[in-house]
Design a protein around this motif. Sequence first.
Motif, short mmCIF file in Angstrom:
data_model
loop_
_atom_site.label_atom_id
_atom_site.label_comp_id
_atom_site.label_asym_id
_atom_site.label_seq_id
_atom_site.Cartn_x
_atom_site.Cartn_y
_atom_site.Cartn_z
N LEU A 69 0.83 -1.20 0.00
CA LEU A 69 0.00 0.00 0.00
C LEU A 69 0.87 1.26 0.00
O LEU A 69 0.56 2.24 -0.69
N THR A 70 1.96 1.23 0.74
CA THR A 70 2.88 2.37 0.74
C THR A 70 3.50 2.55 -0.65
O THR A 70 3.57 3.68 -1.16
N ALA A 71 3.91 1.45 -1.27
CA ALA A 71 4.55 1.53 -2.58
C ALA A 71 3.59 2.01 -3.66
O ALA A 71 4.00 2.64 -4.64
N LEU A 72 2.29 1.74 -3.49
CA LEU A 72 1.31 2.08 -4.53
C LEU A 72 0.80 3.52 -4.41
O LEU A 72 0.10 3.99 -5.32
N LYS A 73 1.12 4.20 -3.33
CA LYS A 73 0.64 5.58 -3.17
C LYS A 73 1.11 6.46 -4.32
O LYS A 73 2.30 6.52 -4.63
N GLY A 74 0.18 7.12 -4.95
CA GLY A 74 0.52 8.07 -6.01
C GLY A 74 0.86 7.41 -7.34
O GLY A 74 1.21 8.11 -8.29
N LYS A 75 0.74 6.09 -7.43
CA LYS A 75 1.07 5.41 -8.68
C LYS A 75 -0.19 5.01 -9.42
O LYS A 75 -1.20 4.65 -8.81
N GLY A 76 -0.12 5.05 -10.75
CA GLY A 76 -1.23 4.59 -11.56
C GLY A 76 -1.22 3.09 -11.69
O GLY A 76 -0.33 2.40 -11.19
N ARG A 77 -2.21 2.58 -12.36
CA ARG A 77 -2.30 1.13 -12.52
C ARG A 77 -1.36 0.63 -13.60
O ARG A 77 -1.01 1.35 -14.53
N ARG A 78 -0.95 -0.62 -13.45
CA ARG A 78 -0.24 -1.31 -14.52
C ARG A 78 -1.27 -1.84 -15.51
O ARG A 78 -2.35 -2.28 -15.12
N ALA A 79 -0.93 -1.79 -16.80
CA ALA A 79 -1.95 -2.04 -17.82
C ALA A 79 -1.44 -2.97 -18.91
O ALA A 79 -0.23 -3.21 -19.06
N LEU A 80 -2.38 -3.47 -19.68
CA LEU A 80 -2.12 -4.12 -20.96
C LEU A 80 -2.65 -3.20 -22.06
O LEU A 80 -3.50 -2.35 -21.80
N PRO A 81 -2.16 -3.35 -23.29
CA PRO A 81 -2.61 -2.46 -24.37
C PRO A 81 -4.13 -2.41 -24.52
O PRO A 81 -4.70 -1.34 -24.77
N SER A 82 -4.82 -3.55 -24.34
CA SER A 82 -6.27 -3.57 -24.51
C SER A 82 -7.00 -2.74 -23.46
O SER A 82 -8.17 -2.41 -23.64
N GLY A 83 -6.31 -2.39 -22.37
CA GLY A 83 -6.91 -1.55 -21.35
C GLY A 83 -6.55 -0.08 -21.50
O GLY A 83 -6.98 0.75 -20.69
N LEU A 84 -5.77 0.25 -22.55
CA LEU A 84 -5.31 1.63 -22.71
C LEU A 84 -5.74 2.27 -24.02
O LEU A 84 -6.06 3.46 -24.06
N VAL A 85 -5.72 1.50 -25.11
CA VAL A 85 -5.97 2.08 -26.43
C VAL A 85 -7.03 1.27 -27.16
O VAL A 85 -7.35 0.13 -26.78
N SER A 86 -7.57 1.86 -28.22
CA SER A 86 -8.56 1.16 -29.04
C SER A 86 -7.89 0.05 -29.84
O SER A 86 -6.67 0.07 -30.08
N VAL A 87 -8.69 -0.92 -30.26
CA VAL A 87 -8.17 -2.03 -31.03
C VAL A 87 -7.47 -1.52 -32.29
O VAL A 87 -7.91 -0.54 -32.91
N THR A 88 -6.37 -2.14 -32.65
CA THR A 88 -5.59 -1.74 -33.82
C THR A 88 -6.18 -2.40 -35.06
O THR A 88 -6.37 -3.61 -35.09
N GLU A 89 -6.45 -1.59 -36.07
CA GLU A 89 -7.08 -2.11 -37.30
C GLU A 89 -6.05 -2.42 -38.38
O GLU A 89 -6.30 -3.25 -39.25
#
Length: 313
Positions: A69-89
């Motif tokens: 919990l201390t380490a996560l303060k002020g940090k954003g989430r870790r992500a995969l591409p599908s959780g960040l950008v639209s599908v690539t066409e």
Amino acid sequence: MDRDDFDRMTEPHRHELLVHCYRMVGSIHDAEDLVQETLLRAWRAADTYDEQRASMRTWLYRIATNACLTALKGKGRRALPSGLVSVTEDAQAPIELSTDVAWLQPFPTDPAAAMVAQGSLRLALIAAMQYLPARQRAVLVLRDVLDWPVADIAEALETTSASVNSALQRARAKLAEIDITEDDVDEPDDREIKSVIDDYIRAFEAADVSGLTRLLTDRVVLEMPPAPLWYVGRDAYGEFMARVYAMRGPAWRLLPTVANDQPAIGAYVRGGDGRFHAHSLQVFTVAKAGITHNVVFFDQELFEYFGLPLDLE
């Protein structure tokens, strides 16, 4: 308690603490650092440990959770591409690695590890948990994965049972909203999964794109952190693989492994020196209908964590 006694008492818990910290932070590298931080905090507080009040395991989990919990303060989430950008066409979209994103990492697992609850380390679940605030994540892991009583969670987090129940309700609702359908796939048995992965390895090493795509479902997902790209569908997958062989050549070697209790492979491509060099670690979700998801991690540092060599003859 002297240092030898402390090490003897804590060593049996080191691996499950690593698993716990990984669930919290989504990074094997950060989880290792947090286990070291946990043991350091525990050693400094060793004189306060009361075995009549809590087991060594429970005491260490409390320390580890609060270190996370201390380490996560002020940090954003870790992500995969599908959780960040639209599908690539576009299958020919530039492959540009993004180093300014905190990407989710896979975790090397032993399928026989007793401390890993069924399904609790699946990559889709770890990715979904990253959407939760840190304290909700901690409550969810302690209650739904480790089966701690609510009162014990409240004591560990220095809060009330009512607050724990409220956080748990919100965390479960958020995960239901995200709808982790991948965790509900109709999984084949271990023998069938091994057969699919063996066929995938043979087709990949033969640069047989048609053979690869026959092993996929219609809506298969392919994503490639740290490149912010992801594709959906058998045709898009095949087009991208044809591009890979055109760019990197048809000479590859694949070694099977296990990540997040899922089948995985280490992929090696032949270089100009004739040797095969570490390229990517690929983690699969396999249903009875075929492969539904492949997350390709372009991170050669992961090979060491998985006990895989960096190059092959």
